[in-house]
Scaffold this active site. Structure first.
Site, PDB file in Angstrom:
ATOM      1  N   THR A  74       5.187 -82.285   6.019  1.00 13.05           N
ATOM      2  CA  THR A  74       5.191 -80.915   6.523  1.00 13.05           C
ATOM      3  C   THR A  74       4.284 -80.847   7.754  1.00 13.05           C
ATOM      4  OG1 THR A  74       3.430 -80.277   4.988  1.00 13.05           O
ATOM      5  CG2 THR A  74       5.712 -79.909   4.266  1.00 13.05           C
TER       6      THR A  74
ATOM      7  N   THR B 290       1.507 -79.134   9.359  1.00 19.06           N
ATOM      8  CA  THR B 290       0.050 -79.265   9.421  1.00 19.06           C
ATOM      9  C   THR B 290      -0.424 -80.514   8.683  1.00 19.06           C
ATOM     10  OG1 THR B 290      -0.206 -76.868   9.614  1.00 19.06           O
ATOM     11  CG2 THR B 290      -2.158 -78.112   8.942  1.00 19.06           C
ATOM     12  N   CYS B 291       0.223 -80.818   7.587  1.00 19.06           N
ATOM     13  CA  CYS B 291      -0.155 -81.993   6.797  1.00 19.06           C
ATOM     14  C   CYS B 291       0.058 -83.281   7.587  1.00 19.06           C
ATOM     15  CB  CYS B 291       0.648 -82.027   5.503  1.00 19.06           C
ATOM     16  SG  CYS B 291       0.515 -80.506   4.531  1.00 19.06           S
ATOM     17  N   SER B 292       1.176 -83.360   8.308  1.00 18.99           N
ATOM     18  CA  SER B 292       1.533 -84.577   9.049  1.00 18.99           C
ATOM     19  C   SER B 292       0.919 -84.655  10.438  1.00 18.99           C
ATOM     20  CB  SER B 292       3.055 -84.671   9.190  1.00 18.99           C
ATOM     21  OG  SER B 292       3.649 -84.936   7.945  1.00 18.99           O
TER      22      SER B 292
ATOM     23  N   LEU C  69      -3.619 -85.297   7.199  1.00 23.46           N
ATOM     24  CA  LEU C  69      -3.643 -86.734   6.921  1.00 23.46           C
ATOM     25  C   LEU C  69      -4.087 -87.548   8.128  1.00 23.46           C
ATOM     26  CD1 LEU C  69      -3.224 -89.191   5.113  1.00 23.46           C
ATOM     27  CD2 LEU C  69      -0.760 -89.033   5.594  1.00 23.46           C
TER      28      LEU C  69
END
Length: 159
Positions: A46, A48-50, A54
């Site tokens: 997703t 913001t996560c990617s 992370l």
């Protein structure tokens, strides 16, 4: 009720890929006798996560471990195969990519995010924690739509 600083982590089972094979990892085995940073994202791959969460931990892994951290663990309510593929795509070799596929760990610590309005079902809230020998010593949970306190730089500062 959600977990707080000073609480012990519950012993649930996460799934990881180890040497290309599916493996179970008890939370207690991941944290017993160690200093561990655990961060959670609402979903692998997703935005913001990617793009931020992370990758920040990938960039800061060496500096975080230099502060005495034994393991960095990324948790998401995704299946183990998705977590493994996402970790490989992100060059997250220094990070344990842990699947909480059924959300058992997330439920046990009280940090469930209802993503059903986005078609995501139950997911994890975005957070990061520092755990020493199973005890949460720092917990940083993001507010809705925020990415301010659980990033790698904030956790590095807290160490």
């Amino acid at each position: 009720m959600s977990i707080h600083e000073g609480d012990q982590l519950p012993n649930t089972t996460l799934r990881i890929m180890r040497d290309g094979r599916l493996a179970k990892a008890s939370v207690h085995d991941l944290v017993r006798g160690k200093k561990v940073v655990i961060f959670a994202v609402p979903g692998a791959f997703t935005p913001t996560c990617s793009e931020q969460h992370l990758p920040g931990f990938v960039r800061q892994a060496e500096a975080i471990k230099a502060k005495g951290v034994d393991e960095i663990v990324c948790v998401a309510v995704n299946d183990v195969f998705v977590m493994d593929a996402w970790g490989r795509e992100q060059d997250a070799d220094e990070i344990v990519m842990a699947s909480d596929g059924n959300g058992e760990f997330t439920q046990a610590i009280g940090l469930v995010l209802d993503g059903s309005s986005f078609g995501l079902g139950s997911r994890s809230e975005r957070y990061a924690m520092i755990v020493e020998d199973g005890t949460v010593t720092k917990l940083a949970v993001e507010g809705p739509g925020k990415f301010e306190v659980s990033n790698a730089e904030s956790i590095l500062d807290a160490l």
